[in-house]
Design a protein around this motif. Sequence first.
Motif, PDB file in Angstrom:
ATOM      1  N   ILE A 443       0.831  -1.212   0.000  1.00 37.85           N
ATOM      2  CA  ILE A 443       0.000   0.000   0.000  1.00 37.85           C
ATOM      3  C   ILE A 443       0.858   1.252   0.000  1.00 37.85           C
ATOM      4  CG2 ILE A 443      -1.864   1.204   1.179  1.00 37.85           C
ATOM      5  CD1 ILE A 443      -2.615  -1.543   0.050  1.00 37.85           C
ATOM      6  N   THR A 444       1.954   1.238   0.768  1.00 36.71           N
ATOM      7  CA  THR A 444       2.744   2.450   0.961  1.00 36.71           C
ATOM      8  C   THR A 444       3.482   2.856  -0.311  1.00 36.71           C
ATOM      9  OG1 THR A 444       3.054   1.830   3.269  1.00 36.71           O
ATOM     10  CG2 THR A 444       4.531   3.509   2.374  1.00 36.71           C
ATOM     11  N   PHE A 445       4.138   1.918  -0.974  1.00 37.04           N
ATOM     12  CA  PHE A 445       4.938   2.262  -2.152  1.00 37.04           C
ATOM     13  C   PHE A 445       4.090   2.890  -3.263  1.00 37.04           C
ATOM     14  CE2 PHE A 445       8.273   0.144  -0.039  1.00 37.04           C
ATOM     15  CZ  PHE A 445       9.448   0.358  -0.727  1.00 37.04           C
ATOM     16  N   PRO A 446       2.955   2.298  -3.670  1.00 34.88           N
ATOM     17  CA  PRO A 446       2.146   2.951  -4.711  1.00 34.88           C
ATOM     18  C   PRO A 446       1.611   4.315  -4.305  1.00 34.88           C
ATOM     19  CG  PRO A 446       1.557   0.638  -4.530  1.00 34.88           C
ATOM     20  CD  PRO A 446       2.448   0.945  -3.364  1.00 34.88           C
ATOM     21  N   LEU A 447       1.219   4.471  -3.038  1.00 32.51           N
ATOM     22  CA  LEU A 447       0.685   5.761  -2.594  1.00 32.51           C
ATOM     23  C   LEU A 447       1.763   6.834  -2.634  1.00 32.51           C
ATOM     24  CD1 LEU A 447      -1.674   4.821   0.393  1.00 32.51           C
ATOM     25  CD2 LEU A 447      -2.313   5.572  -1.903  1.00 32.51           C
ATOM     26  N   VAL A 448       2.946   6.510  -2.156  1.00 32.86           N
ATOM     27  CA  VAL A 448       4.025   7.499  -2.161  1.00 32.86           C
ATOM     28  C   VAL A 448       4.438   7.840  -3.586  1.00 32.86           C
ATOM     29  CG1 VAL A 448       6.398   7.952  -1.427  1.00 32.86           C
ATOM     30  CG2 VAL A 448       4.834   6.763   0.111  1.00 32.86           C
ATOM     31  N   PHE A 449       4.480   6.844  -4.468  1.00 34.25           N
ATOM     32  CA  PHE A 449       4.841   7.110  -5.866  1.00 34.25           C
ATOM     33  C   PHE A 449       3.781   7.968  -6.558  1.00 34.25           C
ATOM     34  CE2 PHE A 449       5.414   5.852 -10.382  1.00 34.25           C
ATOM     35  CZ  PHE A 449       6.734   6.252 -10.521  1.00 34.25           C
ATOM     36  N   ALA A 450       2.524   7.730  -6.272  1.00 39.75           N
ATOM     37  CA  ALA A 450       1.462   8.573  -6.841  1.00 39.75           C
ATOM     38  C   ALA A 450       1.560  10.002  -6.319  1.00 39.75           C
ATOM     39  CB  ALA A 450       0.097   7.973  -6.504  1.00 39.75           C
ATOM     40  N   LEU A 451       1.883  10.158  -5.029  1.00 40.77           N
ATOM     41  CA  LEU A 451       2.063  11.502  -4.470  1.00 40.77           C
ATOM     42  C   LEU A 451       3.248  12.204  -5.116  1.00 40.77           C
ATOM     43  CD1 LEU A 451       1.244  13.612  -2.363  1.00 40.77           C
ATOM     44  CD2 LEU A 451       2.764  12.459  -0.737  1.00 40.77           C
ATOM     45  N   PHE A 452       4.329  11.461  -5.353  1.00 37.70           N
ATOM     46  CA  PHE A 452       5.480  12.057  -6.032  1.00 37.70           C
ATOM     47  C   PHE A 452       5.120  12.528  -7.435  1.00 37.70           C
ATOM     48  CE2 PHE A 452       8.720  10.941  -9.241  1.00 37.70           C
ATOM     49  CZ  PHE A 452       9.575  12.009  -9.041  1.00 37.70           C
ATOM     50  N   ASN A 453       4.362  11.741  -8.171  1.00 31.00           N
ATOM     51  CA  ASN A 453       3.952  12.155  -9.519  1.00 31.00           C
ATOM     52  C   ASN A 453       3.119  13.423  -9.469  1.00 31.00           C
ATOM     53  OD1 ASN A 453       4.348  10.145 -12.058  1.00 31.00           O
ATOM     54  ND2 ASN A 453       4.465   8.995 -10.145  1.00 31.00           N
ATOM     55  N   LEU A 454       2.233  13.518  -8.505  1.00 29.49           N
ATOM     56  CA  LEU A 454       1.406  14.718  -8.387  1.00 29.49           C
ATOM     57  C   LEU A 454       2.264  15.947  -8.130  1.00 29.49           C
ATOM     58  CD1 LEU A 454      -1.421  16.003  -8.178  1.00 29.49           C
ATOM     59  CD2 LEU A 454      -1.408  15.400  -5.750  1.00 29.49           C
ATOM     60  N   VAL A 455       3.208  15.837  -7.211  1.00 29.24           N
ATOM     61  CA  VAL A 455       4.076  16.970  -6.893  1.00 29.24           C
ATOM     62  C   VAL A 455       5.004  17.293  -8.065  1.00 29.24           C
ATOM     63  CG1 VAL A 455       5.894  17.778  -5.341  1.00 29.24           C
ATOM     64  CG2 VAL A 455       3.955  16.491  -4.421  1.00 29.24           C
ATOM     65  N   TYR A 456       5.542  16.274  -8.705  1.00 27.95           N
ATOM     66  CA  TYR A 456       6.500  16.479  -9.796  1.00 27.95           C
ATOM     67  C   TYR A 456       5.862  17.217 -10.966  1.00 27.95           C
ATOM     68  CZ  TYR A 456       9.833  15.292 -13.489  1.00 27.95           C
ATOM     69  OH  TYR A 456      10.726  15.362 -14.536  1.00 27.95           O
ATOM     70  N   TRP A 457       4.746  16.697 -11.459  1.00 25.27           N
ATOM     71  CA  TRP A 457       4.138  17.298 -12.645  1.00 25.27           C
ATOM     72  C   TRP A 457       3.561  18.671 -12.340  1.00 25.27           C
ATOM     73  CZ3 TRP A 457       5.891  15.246 -16.731  1.00 25.27           C
ATOM     74  CH2 TRP A 457       6.140  13.878 -16.810  1.00 25.27           C
ATOM     75  N   SER A 458       2.958  18.850 -11.196  1.00 25.37           N
ATOM     76  CA  SER A 458       2.422  20.169 -10.864  1.00 25.37           C
ATOM     77  C   SER A 458       3.536  21.193 -10.706  1.00 25.37           C
ATOM     78  CB  SER A 458       1.591  20.086  -9.583  1.00 25.37           C
ATOM     79  OG  SER A 458       2.381  19.632  -8.497  1.00 25.37           O
ATOM     80  N   THR A 459       4.675  20.783 -10.142  1.00 26.07           N
ATOM     81  CA  THR A 459       5.774  21.727  -9.929  1.00 26.07           C
ATOM     82  C   THR A 459       6.405  22.160 -11.244  1.00 26.07           C
ATOM     83  OG1 THR A 459       6.263  20.776  -7.761  1.00 26.07           O
ATOM     84  CG2 THR A 459       8.014  22.056  -8.816  1.00 26.07           C
ATOM     85  N   TYR A 460       6.790  21.207 -12.080  1.00 22.94           N
ATOM     86  CA  TYR A 460       7.531  21.563 -13.291  1.00 22.94           C
ATOM     87  C   TYR A 460       6.627  22.151 -14.372  1.00 22.94           C
ATOM     88  CZ  TYR A 460      11.816  19.578 -11.504  1.00 22.94           C
ATOM     89  OH  TYR A 460      12.942  19.346 -10.762  1.00 22.94           O
ATOM     90  N   LEU A 461       5.390  21.720 -14.447  1.00 22.48           N
ATOM     91  CA  LEU A 461       4.492  22.355 -15.408  1.00 22.48           C
ATOM     92  C   LEU A 461       4.174  23.778 -14.998  1.00 22.48           C
ATOM     93  CD1 LEU A 461       2.034  19.420 -16.226  1.00 22.48           C
ATOM     94  CD2 LEU A 461       3.902  20.306 -17.638  1.00 22.48           C
ATOM     95  N   PHE A 462       4.067  24.024 -13.698  1.00 22.77           N
ATOM     96  CA  PHE A 462       3.810  25.375 -13.216  1.00 22.77           C
ATOM     97  C   PHE A 462       5.013  26.280 -13.473  1.00 22.77           C
ATOM     98  CE2 PHE A 462       3.796  28.536  -9.714  1.00 22.77           C
ATOM     99  CZ  PHE A 462       2.624  29.185 -10.037  1.00 22.77           C
ATOM    100  N   ARG A 463       6.212  25.740 -13.264  1.00 21.29           N
ATOM    101  CA  ARG A 463       7.419  26.523 -13.529  1.00 21.29           C
ATOM    102  C   ARG A 463       7.561  26.831 -15.024  1.00 21.29           C
ATOM    103  NH1 ARG A 463      12.551  23.933 -10.652  1.00 21.29           N
ATOM    104  NH2 ARG A 463      13.509  25.641 -11.822  1.00 21.29           N
ATOM    105  N   GLU A 464       7.130  25.895 -15.865  1.00 20.61           N
ATOM    106  CA  GLU A 464       7.179  26.117 -17.310  1.00 20.61           C
ATOM    107  C   GLU A 464       6.248  27.253 -17.715  1.00 20.61           C
ATOM    108  OE1 GLU A 464       6.590  23.567 -21.456  1.00 20.61           O
ATOM    109  OE2 GLU A 464       5.874  22.799 -19.546  1.00 20.61           O
ATOM    110  N   GLU A 465       5.060  27.312 -17.104  1.00 21.35           N
ATOM    111  CA  GLU A 465       4.131  28.398 -17.404  1.00 21.35           C
ATOM    112  C   GLU A 465       4.672  29.731 -16.910  1.00 21.35           C
ATOM    113  OE1 GLU A 465       0.457  27.310 -15.691  1.00 21.35           O
ATOM    114  OE2 GLU A 465       0.037  25.678 -17.101  1.00 21.35           O
ATOM    115  N   GLU A 466       5.367  29.722 -15.774  1.00 22.86           N
ATOM    116  CA  GLU A 466       5.955  30.966 -15.276  1.00 22.86           C
ATOM    117  C   GLU A 466       7.014  31.500 -16.226  1.00 22.86           C
ATOM    118  OE1 GLU A 466       7.469  30.301 -11.383  1.00 22.86           O
ATOM    119  OE2 GLU A 466       5.578  30.794 -10.393  1.00 22.86           O
ATOM    120  N   GLU A 467       7.842  30.615 -16.768  1.00 21.97           N
ATOM    121  CA  GLU A 467       8.869  31.067 -17.712  1.00 21.97           C
ATOM    122  C   GLU A 467       8.255  31.601 -18.998  1.00 21.97           C
ATOM    123  OE1 GLU A 467      11.935  28.293 -18.464  1.00 21.97           O
ATOM    124  OE2 GLU A 467      12.775  28.442 -16.453  1.00 21.97           O
ATOM    125  N   ASP A 468       7.125  30.998 -19.416  1.00 19.80           N
ATOM    126  CA  ASP A 468       6.456  31.538 -20.606  1.00 19.80           C
ATOM    127  C   ASP A 468       5.988  32.963 -20.370  1.00 19.80           C
ATOM    128  OD1 ASP A 468       6.884  29.135 -21.756  1.00 19.80           O
ATOM    129  OD2 ASP A 468       4.861  28.353 -21.449  1.00 19.80           O
TER     130      ASP A 468
END
Length: 468
Positions: A443-468
Motif C-alpha cells: 500500500i505504501t509504495f504505490p501511494l508514495v509514488f502517486a504523491l510524487f507524480n502529483l508533486v512532480y508534474w504540478s511543480t515543473y508544469l507550473f514553472r514552465e508556465e511561469e517562464e512563458d
Amino acid sequence: MAPGHVFWAIFYFACLCSASLANNAKVNFREKEKKILDQILGAGKYDARIRPSGINGTDDKATQVFVNMFLRSISKIDDYKMEYSVQLTFREQWLDERLKFDDIGGRLKYLTLTEANRVWMPDLFFSNEKEGHFHNIIMPNVYIRIFPYGSVLYSIRISLTLACPMNLKLYPLDRQVCSLRMASYGWTTADLVFLWKEGDPVQVVKNLHLPRFTLEKFLTDYCNSKTNTGEYSCLKVDLLFKREFSYYLIQIYIPCCMLVIVSWVSFWLDQGAVPARVSLGVTTLLTMATQTSGINASLPPVSYTKAIDVWTGVCLTFVFGALLEFALVNYASRSADRAADMHRENMKKKRREMEQASLDAASDLLDTDSNATFAMKPLVRHPGDPMALEKLRQCEVHMQAPKRPSCCRSWLSKFPTSPFKKVPCLGRGQCSRSKRIDVISRITFPLVFALFNLVYWSTYLFREEEED
C-alpha cells in the motif's frame, strides 16, 4: 507648297522612321550592360576599398546597410554540444551613389555581378558562429544586383553551425532560445550601421520540420556592443524552440514507471522465495541504472539538477527501496525463526521440568504410604505445576485493563498469519512481522509514488508556465 515638295518631305520622314525602328530593333542590351559595367567599374573610376558616402552623399554620415534573411532549414539542435545548424539565404542592401547608371528609359532594370570583390562589401560576420561554409554546387550560390539609382543587393546561401547556450533545469519540459548574431568586424557605428529591413525582415520556410523541437516564434532585435576600439553595430534573431515532450514520454517516463511497478511485484511473492525476489530486485535496479546512464550520456555534465534527474533519481530510489524491503523482510523472517526455535526449547525445558515434578510427587506419595503417615505439605506453588501457571495467566489477563484496538492494527491483523501453525506467536507477533512488512509495502509504495507524480508534474508544469 508644290505637290512635289510635299511628296519628298513625306518620303524623307518615312525613311527616318524606318531607320530609327531598325536601330531600336538591333539594340543589344547585353552589350549595353558590358559598357555600363566598364564605365562604372573601370580602372581608376571605382575603388572597392572606399566605403560609400552616407545618405544624400554626406561623407560624415555612416553607411546604412539593410539586412534580411530567409531561413531554409534547421537541421539539428544538439543538447550536448549546445549548438544548432541552420541554412539560410542572407541578403544585404545599401546605397552606393558611385554606381548610378542610365537605365535606357527603364529598359535596363539592374546589372548582375557574380564577383563580390568588384564592389565595396560590408564587413559583417556571425559572432556566435562555430562552423560555416558557402554553397558552390553547381555554381557559387551568390549574386550582386546593381540598380540604376546606385542601390546594391547582395544575396548568398550559407550553412552555419551556431552556439546556443541552453538552460536545462526544466529538461525535457523546457523551452530554449537560440540566437543568430551579426555584427560589423572593423567598421564602427560612426562609419557603418546595420538595420533590419522594414516589413518582415526574417522569413521562415513553411514546411520547417524539426525532430524533437517546434519553432514557436522568432524575434528581431539590436545588440550593439562597445569595446576599447569603439562601438560596433549588431543585429540578432532570437529563435524560440519548444521541446516536443511526446518523444521523452515514450522513451523515458513510461519505461521508468513500468520498472518501478515491476519492482513492486516482489511484495506479492512468498517471503520464502528468496531467489525470485532477489533476482527481480537486482534486475530492475540494474535496468533502471542503465536507463539513467543512457539519459545522462546524451546531456552535458551541468552543475545543476535537471527535471529528468529528479525523475530518474526518485525512480531509482523506489526500485532500490523495494530491494531493501526484501532484505528487511528476510531479516524479520529469520528473527521469527530464531524466536520459534527458542520457544520450542523453552517448551521442551518446561515439559521436562513438569515430568520431573510429577516423578518427585509420585515418589513422595510412595514414601508416605510406606511410613503410614501423612506429611502436611505447605500450600505453595511448585515451579513446574501446570495448573498454577494457567491460573496465574488468567489472573493476569483479568487484571490488565482492556485496550481498544486501532483501526490500522485490526485491519493489518487480517492479513498476516503465523508461518508456524503449531507454534503460537511470541509477544506482539514476532513470527508475523515479516508478513506485515510486505502488506504495508503493497500500500505504501504505490501511494508514495502517486504523491510524487502529483508533486512532480504540478511543480515543473507550473514553472514552465511561469517562464512563458
